[in-house]
Design an enzyme around this catalytic site. Structure first.
Site, short mmCIF file in Angstrom:
data_model
loop_
_atom_site.label_atom_id
_atom_site.label_comp_id
_atom_site.label_asym_id
_atom_site.label_seq_id
_atom_site.Cartn_x
_atom_site.Cartn_y
_atom_site.Cartn_z
N CYS A 84 0.87 -1.18 0.00
CA CYS A 84 0.00 0.00 0.00
C CYS A 84 0.90 1.23 0.00
CB CYS A 84 -0.97 -0.01 1.18
SG CYS A 84 -0.18 -0.04 2.79
N ARG B 252 -1.93 -0.78 5.81
CA ARG B 252 -3.24 -1.23 5.30
C ARG B 252 -3.10 -2.53 4.51
NH1 ARG B 252 -5.43 3.46 1.81
NH2 ARG B 252 -3.19 3.82 1.72
#
Lengths: 415, 308
Positions: free
Chosen positions: B258, B263
């Site tokens: 990411c 995330r």
């Protein structure tokens, strides 16, 4: 002072008094409806609580006239102890409340960690500069930012100008922030007293210092309290529905300083437990930052602000922030309280009041920005949290008041 | 051995057998439900850990018995930009009272983003943890109780192995796949606008990479694709279908990334733990790759960084 007491002890007119009470009730019902809407309307958590805390804070500030500058000025000029005892009571009860919360949140204060989002600032020279400016701003405009907010509810002729000036001051503060940060703040130490003394040692030391500061004030008789007692007696002797008399003691008579102080400390600790520490400048400063950025006065990047703890907000992209709701409900509750007590007395501002308001406001705003908070955030919530920065700001603020008043006296004598 | 001693020994064995029969009856999969957690709160073998993004979230109320782990100091070495080293992570795990018999459950705010990152870090040190499906969001939505009391847990004496680097992709691994030298699938879990190169960073974040776009050949599946309305992961069969339709079926070693590597742990968790694929998390992510001199990228928007 004596004029104010006279005004308050005038026999109240039944017509306007009833209208005032009805309006006050309407405002409080409006706040209740607003709180219910925020609690059940799918809004972000914390907004309804912020409204409840703002209402309680506004009510307590107005009922006990909790005002840092007035308390200090009355002590310096008249040796009137009521206000100053209120400030010290607020520091003491809040520190006890924070100690209870800290014990649960961070059982060991010596790990090098700080409790989350408490107002524990760096011990930087900006605290001194900001405190001096803030103190001078208080002396010029007649009170600090939180008191201007509750006085807005009393119809003060100076408060709107002071708050306008504060917006300009905040913008100037943001504009001067980056060089100040690099010169003073970035490497300044952060001193959190419980990390050094442990919770019991810190709390004991704080209470001992507060008791020592309170001692001279405790030895003084208070003409203010005597007048308030007379007013209470007059209210009690007044013909009227007996069941309503306790309500008058709460909503018409002035509260003793210490009572308001105890409530302020308790509200501070409860607000910290549930939403955020007490502070009145986050929303104001965020709006000022938006305006300043739009005007090209404030740089887009403000060094280190995101990482520093304080009540100066980083960004206000929401229509309703917790602090915005808190401040609006504070003003509304103060207005309701002033209306009920017959203390809502708006009048046309004189030119000198407007001028002192704006000028003092600019200094209040600039000082609160570079010190990352005002007398409520950095001083009150800071001392509650065991931050040395709170005491440092307080000392600088008092120095600012004393120095400015001495200068004004000199200039007057000279002219 | 005299008979009395023999009786003692068999009694002890029986006791041991009984107590292990009473050990926490945790579900076999990588997730636990709010129902299961509520039923098993207070179990001596349960170690519940909150990893939330916003400071003060844990302190203002957490699930009973939970202990707080701070992602930006406990799980990383902030000076090295690395996972916490073995020594400090071992000290943390001991302090949390985790031993070989513990069932460790992580949960957090923001759809378990950082709880999933925590799960990845724990896994690199050989501690298999479960996530509370739906995290804080679901627990709060169901009006289940929170507390501010501090959990008292006796520290353990567990010794941790060296970190298993196989769960982690480095820049060289990503480059090898991107340049076609190694077989693999790369998954970019950021928003479509970051992927295409329209924006350098999502709204509210400053750009941390001076190039926009994505790793050549990376497949864009935003992390939220895997999440149902209530914050839980979608059912495994559905997830399998969704990702297969995008070309991610576990047939090749997979790398997820990411912007800063946190995330992507959410997608790492579901692909490796729920679907059982061979997945590495690239924790350097776009802030390392996008800034690397000479690393090939695809930027269909042709945005150029101008320093503003």
């Amino acid at each position: 002072m004596s004029a104010a007491i006279e005004a308050r002890s005038r026999p109240s007119l039944p017509g306007p008094a009833r209208l005032g009470s009805a309006l006050a009730l309407a405002i409080l019902l409006g706040l209740l409806a607003g709180g219910l809407a925020l609690a059940h309307g799918g809004f972000e958590d914390g907004l309804a609580l912020a409204l409840a805390f703002g209402t309680a804070f506004g009510l307590v500030l107005q009922r006990s006239r909790f005002c840092f500058y007035c308390a200090l000025r009355e002590w310096l000029d008249e040796r009137e102890p009521d206000g100053i005892l209120g400030l010290l009571a607020a520091l003491a009860s809040g520190a006890v409340g924070y100690a209870l919360v800290f014990g649960a949140w961070l059982p060991d204060p010596a790990t090098g960690r700080l409790p989350p989002d408490a107002f524990i600032g760096s011990l930087a020279w900006t605290l001194g500069l900001g405190g001096l400016a803030f103190g001078a701003g208080m002396a010029i405009s007649g009170s600090c930012l939180s008191a201007h907010l509750y006085r807005l509810g009393e119809g003060s002729p100076t408060a709107p100008f002071a708050l306008f000036g504060a917006l300009i001051g905040f913008a100037l503060g943001f504009a001067s922030w980056n060089p100040l940060f690099l010169a003073f703040v970035s490497e300044a130490p952060t001193v959190w007293l419980p990390a050094w003394l442990g919770y019991p040692g810190w709390l004991a030391a704080t209470l001992i210092v507060i008791a020592a500061l309170a001692w001279p004030a405790l030895l003084r008789a208070s003409p203010r309290r005597a007048a308030a007692r007379d007013r209470l007696a007059a209210l009690a002797a007044d013909a009227g529905t007996p069941a309503l008399k306790p309500l008058r003691a709460v909503f018409a008579a002035r509260w003793p300083g210490w009572l308001g102080g105890l409530f302020v400390g308790a509200i501070g600790a409860f607000a910290y437990l549930r939403v955020a520490p007490l502070g009145v400048t986050a929303e104001l400063s965020a709006r000022a930052r938006d305006l300043g950025t739009a005007a090209g006065l404030v740089p887009a990047t403000l060094n280190g602000l995101d990482a520093l703890r304080g009540c100066v907000s980083i960004a206000a992209d929401m229509l309703l922030s917790n602090n915005g709701v808190f401040v609006l409900s504070l003003v509304a509750a103060s207005l309701a309280s002033a209306l009920a007590a017959g203390e809502f007395r708006p009048r046309t501002p004189r030119r000198s009041e407007a001028l002192r308001g704006v000028l003092g406001g600019v200094l209040l705003g600039w000082g609160a920005m570079v010190a990352l908070g005002c007398s409520v955030g950095t001083l009150l919530s800071g001392i509650h949290a065991g931050a040395l920065s709170g005491w440092a700001f307080g000392a600088a603020m008092i120095a600012g008041i004393v120095v400015w008043r001495a200068l004004e006296r000199l200039v007057r004598r000279g002219s | 051995m005299p008979p009395s001693a023999r009786i003692l020994v068999s009694a002890a064995a029986l006791l041991a057998a009984t107590s292990s029969a009473f050990a926490l009856d945790a579900p076999a999969g990588p997730l636990v439900t709010t129902d299961w957690l509520e039923t098993n709160l207070g179990d001596p073998d349960l170690r519940l850990i909150e990893v939330s993004v916003d400071p003060g979230t844990f302190e203002r109320g957490h699930i009973e018995g939970a202990q707080n782990v701070v992602w930006h100091t406990d799980l990383v070495d902030p000076v090295q930009r690395d996972i916490a080293d073995r020594e400090s992570f071992e000290a943390l795990v001991q302090k949390l009272g985790i031993d070989e018999d513990s069932t460790v459950v992580l949960y957090g705010d923001n759809n378990n983003w950082f709880a999933a990152w925590g799960a990845w870090v724990f896994d690199t040190y050989g501690i298999d943890v479960k996530l509370l499906d739906g995290g804080r969001k679901k627990w709060e939505a169901e009006n289940l109780p929170l507390t501010t009391r501090v959990a008292s847990v006796a520290p353990s004496e567990i010794a941790l192995p060296e970190r298993d680097e196989a769960l982690r992709a480095r820049l060289a691994d990503v480059l090898a796949v991107a340049k076609g030298g190694r077989e693999g699938t790369i998954v970019d879990i950021r928003s479509p606008d970051e992927y295409s190169g329209k924006v350098f960073a999502p709204e509210g974040s400053q750009e941390l990479s001076i190039r926009a776009g994505h790793v050549p050949g990376a497949i864009n599946v935003p992390w939220s694709t895997a999440v149902a309305e209530d914050g839980t992961f979608k059912p495994a069969e559905e997830l399998k279908r969704i990702y297969a339709e995008k070309g991610i079926d576990g047939s090749k070693p997979t790398i997820v990334y990411c912007r800063i590597g946190e995330r992507s742990s959410h997608t790492w968790f579901l692909l490796s733990k729920i679907l059982g694929y061979d997945v590495k998390n690239y924790d350097g992510s776009w802030t390392e790759y996008g800034n690397s001199v000479g690393a090939p990228i695809v930027n269909v928007s042709n945005t150029v960084w101008t320093g503003k």
